[in-house]
Design an enzyme around this catalytic site. Structure first.
Site, PDB file in Angstrom:
ATOM      1  N   GLU A  41     154.764  65.825  25.209  1.00 24.33           N
ATOM      2  CA  GLU A  41     156.028  65.082  25.272  1.00 24.33           C
ATOM      3  C   GLU A  41     155.823  63.707  24.644  1.00 24.33           C
ATOM      4  O   GLU A  41     154.841  63.022  24.941  1.00 24.33           O
ATOM      5  CB  GLU A  41     156.466  64.907  26.727  1.00 24.33           C
ATOM      6  CG  GLU A  41     157.664  63.973  26.905  1.00 24.33           C
ATOM      7  CD  GLU A  41     157.827  63.490  28.332  1.00 24.33           C
ATOM      8  OE1 GLU A  41     158.315  62.354  28.529  1.00 24.33           O
ATOM      9  OE2 GLU A  41     157.460  64.233  29.263  1.00 24.33           O
ATOM     10  N   LYS A 131     161.351  67.245  37.171  1.00 21.18           N
ATOM     11  CA  LYS A 131     160.253  66.302  36.992  1.00 21.18           C
ATOM     12  C   LYS A 131     160.173  65.407  38.220  1.00 21.18           C
ATOM     13  O   LYS A 131     161.117  64.665  38.510  1.00 21.18           O
ATOM     14  CB  LYS A 131     160.508  65.472  35.731  1.00 21.18           C
ATOM     15  CG  LYS A 131     159.641  64.233  35.587  1.00 21.18           C
ATOM     16  CD  LYS A 131     160.039  63.471  34.326  1.00 21.18           C
ATOM     17  CE  LYS A 131     159.371  62.111  34.259  1.00 21.18           C
ATOM     18  NZ  LYS A 131     159.645  61.411  32.984  1.00 21.18           N
TER      19      LYS A 131
END
Length: 202
Positions: A41, A131
């Site tokens: 990411e 998350k």
């Protein structure tokens, strides 16, 4: 299209490359790939960060890896992430409109949560992959507590995770953990490689 279950069943570790130049982002991405970390990411909180994302996407060509955009908190960032070649988006919190725009663009979204209310709100909109942020403040005990009322939640822990505490989060039920600066620490790389190996056959 990216499927989070497939990603984190393959390996429970994701790399986050925040605040690096394009060249350094590519270097660290290659370090991650060499360790077996197939998911990277790159947060896109600035134009320079978008350039880093695009550079990592280009470097990933021909590899069996996936590249996502992080800190996607606005419609503009969704558009920039898509243009840079991201395959999924991540956010520090849950914004239903941004999440919907990302999904409409073909980018699966991983929203951030830190409270039972936020978990419930995200799941009410159909999100089970979440998350947990900031994980180091939430602690592994938080994961165990959340699993009671929300057994369907699939949590990826980010924020303050390294090779020293990652296993505690995985043992507490996290489906994935994200590491950043640990990739720059040579003494942590062997431990990260061991963590990556947990994904096989899980």
């Amino acid at each position: 299209m990216v499927d989070f279950a497939t990603i984190f069943d393959r390996t429970p570790v994701m790399a986050i490359l925040r605040g690096y130049t394009a060249d350094r982002s590519v270097e660290l991405a290659r370090t991650a790939w060499d360790l077996g970390i197939a998911c990277v990411e790159v947060p896109v909180q600035s134009p320079e960060a978008v350039e880093s994302l695009a550079a990592v996407v280009e470097a990933a060509a021909g590899r069996d890896v996936v590249i996502g955009a992080g800190t996607v908190t606005t419609s503009e960032r969704v558009a920039r992430s898509l243009a840079a070649g991201a395959q999924f988006t991540v956010a520090p919190g849950f914004d239903a409109a941004v999440a919907a725009e990302s999904e409409a663009a073909g980018l699966p979204h991983l929203p951030g949560v830190a409270t039972p209310s936020e978990v419930g709100a995200a799941m009410a909109h159909g999100y089970t992959w979440l998350k947990a942020f900031p994980a180091s403040l939430l602690t592994p005990a938080w994961l165990a507590a959340i699993a009671g009322p929300f057994p369907q939640a699939r949590l990826v822990c980010t924020g303050g995770i390294d090779s020293h505490n990652a296993r505690a989060f995985l043992d507490a039920g996290a489906r994935g953990v994200a590491v950043g600066s640990a990739l720059e620490s040579p003494e942590q790389l062997p431990a990260l490689a061991t963590l990556v190996g947990r994904g096989a056959g899980r």
